[in-house]
Design a protein around this motif. Structure first.
Motif, PDB file in Angstrom:
ATOM      1  N   MET A  38       0.799  -1.122   0.016  1.00  0.00           N
ATOM      2  CA  MET A  38      -0.079   0.288   0.150  1.00  0.00           C
ATOM      3  C   MET A  38       0.697   1.012  -0.114  1.00  0.00           C
ATOM      4  O   MET A  38       2.217   1.619   1.238  1.00  0.00           O
ATOM      5  N   ALA A  39       0.658   1.826  -0.809  1.00  0.00           N
ATOM      6  CA  ALA A  39       1.513   3.512  -0.582  1.00  0.00           C
ATOM      7  C   ALA A  39       1.420   4.343   0.704  1.00  0.00           C
ATOM      8  O   ALA A  39       2.332   4.734   0.445  1.00  0.00           O
ATOM      9  N   ASP A  40       0.839   3.561   1.521  1.00  0.00           N
ATOM     10  CA  ASP A  40       0.337   4.593   2.825  1.00  0.00           C
ATOM     11  C   ASP A  40       1.098   4.165   3.535  1.00  0.00           C
ATOM     12  O   ASP A  40       1.728   4.744   4.559  1.00  0.00           O
ATOM     13  N   ASP A  41       2.296   2.560   2.931  1.00  0.00           N
ATOM     14  CA  ASP A  41       3.173   2.096   4.093  1.00  0.00           C
ATOM     15  C   ASP A  41       4.276   2.689   4.261  1.00  0.00           C
ATOM     16  O   ASP A  41       4.817   3.891   2.700  1.00  0.00           O
ATOM     17  N   THR A  42       5.163   2.707   5.096  1.00  0.00           N
ATOM     18  CA  THR A  42       6.411   3.483   4.924  1.00  0.00           C
ATOM     19  C   THR A  42       7.530   2.375   5.996  1.00  0.00           C
ATOM     20  O   THR A  42       7.188   1.709   6.686  1.00  0.00           O
ATOM     21  N   ILE A  43       8.775   2.168   5.283  1.00  0.00           N
ATOM     22  CA  ILE A  43       9.609   1.830   5.304  1.00  0.00           C
ATOM     23  C   ILE A  43      10.880   2.169   5.839  1.00  0.00           C
ATOM     24  O   ILE A  43      11.490   3.556   5.028  1.00  0.00           O
ATOM     25  N   LEU A  44      11.303   2.296   7.044  1.00  0.00           N
ATOM     26  CA  LEU A  44      12.931   3.257   7.406  1.00  0.00           C
ATOM     27  C   LEU A  44      14.024   2.070   7.746  1.00  0.00           C
ATOM     28  O   LEU A  44      13.753   0.909   8.554  1.00  0.00           O
ATOM     29  N   VAL A  45      15.012   2.152   6.337  1.00  0.00           N
ATOM     30  CA  VAL A  45      16.015   1.199   6.753  1.00  0.00           C
ATOM     31  C   VAL A  45      17.761   1.937   7.250  1.00  0.00           C
ATOM     32  O   VAL A  45      17.623   3.833   7.187  1.00  0.00           O
ATOM     33  N   VAL A  46      18.053   1.434   8.435  1.00  0.00           N
ATOM     34  CA  VAL A  46      18.820   2.233   9.435  1.00  0.00           C
ATOM     35  C   VAL A  46      19.833   1.344   9.240  1.00  0.00           C
ATOM     36  O   VAL A  46      19.929   0.160   9.797  1.00  0.00           O
ATOM     37  N   ASP A  47      21.388   1.604   9.107  1.00  0.00           N
ATOM     38  CA  ASP A  47      22.331   1.283   8.726  1.00  0.00           C
ATOM     39  C   ASP A  47      22.988   2.177   8.593  1.00  0.00           C
ATOM     40  O   ASP A  47      23.618   3.071   7.531  1.00  0.00           O
ATOM     41  N   ASP A  48      25.116   1.482   9.198  1.00  0.00           N
ATOM     42  CA  ASP A  48      25.450   3.077   9.374  1.00  0.00           C
ATOM     43  C   ASP A  48      26.386   3.160   7.985  1.00  0.00           C
ATOM     44  O   ASP A  48      27.599   3.324   7.280  1.00  0.00           O
ATOM     45  N   GLU A  49      26.201   1.653   6.823  1.00  0.00           N
ATOM     46  CA  GLU A  49      27.250   1.257   6.042  1.00  0.00           C
ATOM     47  C   GLU A  49      26.077   2.210   4.714  1.00  0.00           C
ATOM     48  O   GLU A  49      24.736   1.147   4.378  1.00  0.00           O
ATOM     49  N   ILE A  50      26.964   3.315   4.415  1.00  0.00           N
ATOM     50  CA  ILE A  50      25.784   3.845   3.350  1.00  0.00           C
ATOM     51  C   ILE A  50      25.437   3.432   1.576  1.00  0.00           C
ATOM     52  O   ILE A  50      24.242   3.612   1.755  1.00  0.00           O
ATOM     53  N   GLY A 104       5.872  -8.293   8.212  1.00  0.00           N
ATOM     54  CA  GLY A 104       6.013  -7.051   9.537  1.00  0.00           C
ATOM     55  C   GLY A 104       4.949  -6.157   8.347  1.00  0.00           C
ATOM     56  O   GLY A 104       4.586  -5.278  10.025  1.00  0.00           O
ATOM     57  N   LEU A 105       4.153  -5.246   7.417  1.00  0.00           N
ATOM     58  CA  LEU A 105       3.664  -5.089   7.430  1.00  0.00           C
ATOM     59  C   LEU A 105       2.249  -4.739   7.414  1.00  0.00           C
ATOM     60  O   LEU A 105       1.008  -4.406   7.822  1.00  0.00           O
ATOM     61  N   GLU A 106       2.148  -6.319   6.858  1.00  0.00           N
ATOM     62  CA  GLU A 106       0.622  -7.212   7.701  1.00  0.00           C
ATOM     63  C   GLU A 106       0.421  -6.728   8.880  1.00  0.00           C
ATOM     64  O   GLU A 106      -0.556  -6.508   9.146  1.00  0.00           O
ATOM     65  N   ARG A 107       1.715  -7.372   9.929  1.00  0.00           N
ATOM     66  CA  ARG A 107       1.600  -7.206  11.253  1.00  0.00           C
ATOM     67  C   ARG A 107       1.464  -5.660  11.601  1.00  0.00           C
ATOM     68  O   ARG A 107       0.709  -5.431  12.611  1.00  0.00           O
ATOM     69  N   ASN A 108       1.911  -4.559  10.650  1.00  0.00           N
ATOM     70  CA  ASN A 108       2.110  -2.951  11.679  1.00  0.00           C
ATOM     71  C   ASN A 108      -0.216  -3.013  11.466  1.00  0.00           C
ATOM     72  O   ASN A 108      -0.555  -2.609  12.163  1.00  0.00           O
ATOM     73  N   ARG A 109      -0.735  -3.637  10.046  1.00  0.00           N
ATOM     74  CA  ARG A 109      -1.854  -2.574   9.979  1.00  0.00           C
ATOM     75  C   ARG A 109      -2.621  -3.165  10.697  1.00  0.00           C
ATOM     76  O   ARG A 109      -3.956  -2.731  11.431  1.00  0.00           O
ATOM     77  N   LEU A 110      -2.554  -5.110  10.956  1.00  0.00           N
ATOM     78  CA  LEU A 110      -3.729  -5.224  11.904  1.00  0.00           C
ATOM     79  C   LEU A 110      -3.617  -4.509  13.408  1.00  0.00           C
ATOM     80  O   LEU A 110      -4.186  -4.782  14.223  1.00  0.00           O
ATOM     81  N   VAL A 111      -1.974  -4.055  13.687  1.00  0.00           N
ATOM     82  CA  VAL A 111      -1.560  -3.572  14.960  1.00  0.00           C
ATOM     83  C   VAL A 111      -2.602  -1.692  15.688  1.00  0.00           C
ATOM     84  O   VAL A 111      -2.797  -1.690  16.438  1.00  0.00           O
ATOM     85  N   ARG A 112      -1.841  -1.539  13.896  1.00  0.00           N
ATOM     86  CA  ARG A 112      -3.118  -0.396  14.281  1.00  0.00           C
ATOM     87  C   ARG A 112      -4.519  -0.576  14.402  1.00  0.00           C
ATOM     88  O   ARG A 112      -5.310   0.447  14.498  1.00  0.00           O
ATOM     89  N   GLU A 113      -4.973  -1.429  13.342  1.00  0.00           N
ATOM     90  CA  GLU A 113      -6.481  -1.391  13.254  1.00  0.00           C
ATOM     91  C   GLU A 113      -7.299  -2.020  14.412  1.00  0.00           C
ATOM     92  O   GLU A 113      -8.506  -1.310  15.176  1.00  0.00           O
ATOM     93  N   ASN A 114      -6.434  -2.937  14.627  1.00  0.00           N
ATOM     94  CA  ASN A 114      -6.549  -3.003  16.556  1.00  0.00           C
ATOM     95  C   ASN A 114      -6.168  -1.926  17.763  1.00  0.00           C
ATOM     96  O   ASN A 114      -7.986  -1.942  18.186  1.00  0.00           O
TER      97      ASN A 114
END
Length: 463
Positions: A1-13, A119-129
C-alpha cells in the motif's frame, strides 16, 4: 500500500542506498533511510513509520538499543534486526526486546521481502486493533452520544478535553439536545469516572426540599427530621454532581451553591459548622440566564462561577447530516430494549426525517421512533405510518389487521395514543413529572401510575 513506510537504518551508506532502491522496486511504499540510531529516532518522531529494518552493530547506538527506544516511542512499529553475527544469543536478545524477527547478512532477498511483507501486515493489524479499541472505548465513555458531523466531532473533542480537568462546566443547549448525556460523558472520561455520577433535576423539587436534598440535614433540624440525612453533595464527594436545569433554582439555594463553589464547603441544615466536600460541579440549562440576571432572578456572581468552561450542545437542525446515523442508533436501541426484531426506515421516510423541523431536537427524534415501534407491526416503516401531524400513526388503515378483534385493535390504538401522549408531554416538561401532571390536569400520583404501567423511561426524556 502506498501509505506504508519502511525505514532502513545502517551506517553502511552503500548498503542503505541499495536497500532503498531494491525495496522501492518490490513494494508500493515510501522508503526512508537513516545512517545511525539517533537520526532514525528523529525520523520516527516526525513520520508515521510502519517497519524499521535496522543493523545490530552501529556506532553510538547499536540496533538493540535503538529497538528499545523505538518501542518506547511507538510500540506499534515492527522492527526487523539485521546482523552479520547470526548467533542464537543475539536473536534471543532481539526477540526479548520486542523485535519482530532477525535476518542475517548477507541478506537473502527472498527472505527479506517475506519479512518486510509480513511486518507490514502485522503493523496494519496492530494499528487497526488499536483504532478499534480506541473507538470502542470512546463509545463506552461517550455513552449514547452519536454523530459524525464536524459539529459533533468538535463536541466530542471538547468533552474529552474537559474531562481532563476538574473545572466546573456549564452545558448549554435547547431542550432535547443531550445535555445530560454530555455531562455523563465528561464524568465517565474523567479521573472521577469510576464513581457514580450524582444527578439533580433542579425543577423536580420545591426549593425547601431541594435545599435539604442538596446539602443534607441533621436530626432535629426541622419537623419530621428524625435522623441525619446525607445530602447529594456529600454523596458526590470524590465524584461529580450534575445540576440539571440550574436556571430553575431559587435565590436561596443559589446563594448556598455560590458558597460551595467559592469555599468547597457545605453546611447541612441544623449543623453547627461547615465541612469540606470534593465534588466536581457540572451544570446545565436551556434558559437564557443572561436575561434572568437582568430580571433579578439569577445571581450574576453565581453565573460567572458556573461559567468557567462552557459546552454548547447543537440543535438537531444544525447537525442534519447526523440524522440517518441517529435514526439507526435509536432503531437498534429500542429493538434491544424491547427484545424485538429491528425495524428499518424506507428511503422516503428517511428523507422526511431529514427535511422536517425538530423543535424537540434529538429527544423528539427518539420519541418518534419509539412511537413507531409501539404502533407499527411491520418490520419496515413507510410513509403510510406517518400522520398529518408528522407523528406515528395510531392505527393507519394500511397497517390495520382486520383479522384481529375490534376490542384488540381498540386497545392497541389507545395504548399507542397513551404512549405518544406521555412521551410528548414529558418531553415538553423535560421529564418533570410534577409539571407534566399540572399540564395534563391529572394528579401526580395518577400520572406516575400510568407512566409505570406503560414503562415510560422518564430519564430518557430529560435534557
Amino acid at each position: 500500500m502506498a501509505d506504508d513506510t519502511i525505514l532502513v537504518v545502517d551506517d553502511e551508506i552503500d548498503l542503505v542506498r541499495g536497500l532503498e532502491r531494491t525495496i522501492a522496486m518490490e513494494f508500493d511504499c515510501r522508503v526512508l533511510t537513516a545512517e545511525n540510531g539517533r537520526q532514525a529516532l528523529d525520523i520516527i518522531a516526525t513520520n508515521s513509520v510502519d517497519v524499521v529494518l535496522a543493523d545490530v552493530l552501529m556506532p553510538e547506538m547499536d540496533g538493540l538499543t535503538l529497538l528499545t527506544h523505538i518501542k518506547q516511542q511507538d510500540p506499534a512499529v515492527t522492527v526487523v534486526i539485521m546482523t552479520a553475527y547470526g548467533t542464537i544469543e543475539k536473536a534471543v536478545e532481539a526477540i526479548k526486546k520486542g523485535a519482530y524477527d532477525l535476518i542475517q547478512k548477507p541478506l537473502d532477498e527472498e527472505r527479506l521481502f517475506h519479512l518486510l511483507r509480513k511486518g507490514l501486515e502485522r503493523n496494519r493489524l496492530v494499528r487497526e486493533n488499536a483504532r478499534l479499541t480506541e473507538e470502542i472505548g470512546r463509545k463506552k465513555t461517550l455513552g449514547s452520544m452519536v454523530g459524525r458531523s464536524r459539529t459533533m466531532r468538535a463536541v466530542f473533542e471538547k468533552i474529552q478535553m474537559l474531562a481532563q480537568s476538574d473545572a466546573t462546566v456549564f452545558i448549554r443547549g435547547e431542550t432535547g439536545t443531550g445535555k445530560e448525556l454530555a455531562a455523563r460523558a465528561i464524568h465517565n472520561l474523567s479521573r472521577r469516572g469510576r464513581r457514580q455520577l450524582v444527578t439533580v433535576n433542579c425543577p423536580a423539587l420545591p426549593e425547601t426540599i431541594l435545599e435539604s436534598e442538596l446539602f443534607g440535614y441533621r436530626k432535629g433540624a426541622f419537623t419530621h427530621a428524625a435522623d441525619h440525612h446525607t445530602g447529594m453533595f456529600d454523596q458526590a464527594n470524590g465524584s461529580t454532581i450534575f445540576l440539571d436545569e440550574i436556571g430553575d433554582l431559587g435565590l436561596t439555594v443559589q446563594t448556598k451553591l455560590l458558597r460551595v463553589l467559592q469555599d468547597k464547603e457545605i453546611r447541612p441544615l441544623g449543623a453547627d459548622r461547615s465541612h469540606r466536600v470534593d465534588a466536581r460541579i457540572l451544570a446545565a440549562t436551556n434558559q437564557d440566564l443572561e436575561e434572568k440576571i437582568r430580571q433579578g432572578l439569577f445571581r450574576e456572581d453565581l453565573f460567572y462561577r458556573l461559567n468557567v468552561a462552557t459546552l454548547v450542545m447543537p440543535s438537531l437542525d444544525r447537525i442534519r447530516e447526523d440524522i440517518p446515523l441517529l435514526a439507526d442508533h435509536f432503531l437498534d436501541l429500542v429493538a434491544r430494549e424491547q427484545e424485538k426484531p429491528p425495524k428499518i426506515l424506507a428511503p422516503e421516510v428517511l428523507n422526511y426525517l431529514m427535511e422536517r423541523k425538530w423543535p424537540g431536537n434529538t429527544r423528539q427524534l427518539e420519541n418518534l421512533i419509539r412511537g413507531w415501534y409501539a404502533v407499527v407491526p411491520e418490520d419496515r416503516i413507510t410513509t403510510h405510518h406517518l400522520t398529518a401531524e408528522t407523528g406515528p400513526a395510531g392505527c393507519p388503515a394500511e397497517a390495520m389487521d382486520l383479522d384481529r378483534p375490534y376490542q384488540f385493535l381498540k386497545e392497541q390504538a389507545i395504548e399507542a395514543f397513551t404512549r405518544e401522549y406521555l412521551t410528548r408531554l414529558l418531553g415538553r416538561t423535560g421529564g418533570n413529572v410534577s409539571a407534566a401532571a399540572q399540564l395534563s390536569g391529572m394528579k401526580r400520583q395518577s400520572l406516575q401510575k400510568i407512566v409505570k404501567r406503560y414503562d415510560i423511561d422518564v430519564r430518557r426524556l430529560r435534557s
